[in-house]
Enzyme design. Structure first.
Site: not given
Ligand code: AMP
Length: 291
Positions: A31, A37, A149, A184, A186
């Site tokens: 989230g 995302h 990332k 990017l 969160s």
């Molecule tokens: P998270 O919500 O941070 O666990 O991320 C969920 C998914 O989004 C994971 O597969 C991350 O690698 C991907 N993600 C997070 N930030 C980026 C970004 N800047 N560019 C591409 N994918 C991302």
């Protein structure tokens, strides 16, 4: 867009879609959605697909003293962003439904999970693999989408899928960046404006390291030092945890010359906020691709 909180309802809806001949695409997230995302959702779009996004801040991948309690949560905004991006089914479970009983069986990724991020965050990848395995079993997706990332996470998940024979294909989506290069995340919202301005030094440093590779540099130490110097120069508020050139299959440090596919990865803390980023180097004979 439909939203469900009950894992069994999720399983039933995914299974119905599959029986109707639709493909099932899974985008796991924690989230606080941003354009990174949404790029995963974009990659998951295909005709007649059921796009499932999970939105779950998974406690078992946070260590004691990490930011589980203060991790940004913005469910209302996330609902709107997910719906606009084309998510069909949003899964927003409670901790108690994802972990109904004390967890007795874990998916633990051995060495791959003990280096880089795993060294600083023991147990992190066991938490990640365990929750992703649960999601795979509930949704039984055709494909699941992960961002470059979190480079180590992708490598660990691919290994889990291979070693445990999950019938899921893993799709890697390129890192989405701010205009100054900052990946990017969160967690970027934690940064003060001064830290935020300096944080772009991480990707600048990695770029500088891969530029040297492009120009023929093959000594890991020299490449890593170049990255460090840029980060130290441009981000005095940052504290480097690691800058590492590792093999992209085993995540082992490259000891001598760089001549196989590699990941140049960095982790830098700004106060209590830890940021990670990486670039991938593909070497195919004389041909070099960097992304
Ligand atoms: P998270 O919500 O941070 O666990 O991320 C969920 C998914 O989004 C994971 O597969 C991350 O690698 C991907 N993600 C997070 N930030 C980026 C970004 N800047 N560019 C591409 N994918 C991302």
């Amino acid at each position: 867009m439909k939203e469900v909180i009950d894992p069994q309802e999720l399983r039933a809806l995914a299974s119905t879609a599959r029986r109707q001949g639709r493909s099932v695409e899974l985008v796991p997230t924690m989230g606080a959605l941003h354009a990174g995302h949404l790029a995963l959702v974009e990659a998951a779009r295909k005709p007649a697909a059921l796009i499932v996004m999970s939105l779950f801040v998974n406690p078992t991948q946070f260590g004691p003293g990490e930011d589980f309690d203060r991790y940004p949560r913005s469910l209302d905004a996330d609902r709107r962003l997910a719906a606009d991006a084309g998510v069909n089914l949003l899964f927003t479970p409670e901790v108690a439904t994802m972990y109904p009983a004390p967890q007795q069986v874990w998916v633990e990724p051995q060495g791959l999970g003990e280096v880089l991020e795993g060294r600083r965050r023991p147990g992190h990848f066991t938490g990640v693999c365990t929750v992703v395995a649960k999601l795979f079993n509930l949704v039984q997706p055709d494909s699941a989408y992960f961002g470059q990332k979190d480079g180590q996470q992708l490598i660990v998940i691919r290994a889990m899928v291979r070693d445990l024979a999950f019938p899921v294909s893993i799709v890697e989506v390129p890192t989405v960046r701010e205009s100054d290069g900052l990946a990017l995340s969160s967690r970027n919202v934690y940064l003060t404006s001064e830290q935020r301005a300096q944080a772009a030094a991480i990707s600048r440093g990695l770029q500088c390291g891969t530029e040297a590779v492009r120009h023929g540099e093959r000594t890991p130490q020299k490449i890593e030092d170049l990255v460090r110097r840029v980060i130290e120069r441009d981000a005095p508020l940052g504290e480097i945890d690691y800058v590492s050139l590792v093999r992209s299959d085993t995540l082992e440090a490259i000891e001598h010359d760089l001549h196989s596919d590699a990941m140049l990865a960095a982790a830098v803390s700004f106060g209590r906020t830890r940021l990670i980023d990486n670039l991938q180097i593909r070497i195919d004979g004389d041909h070099l691709t960097i992304h």
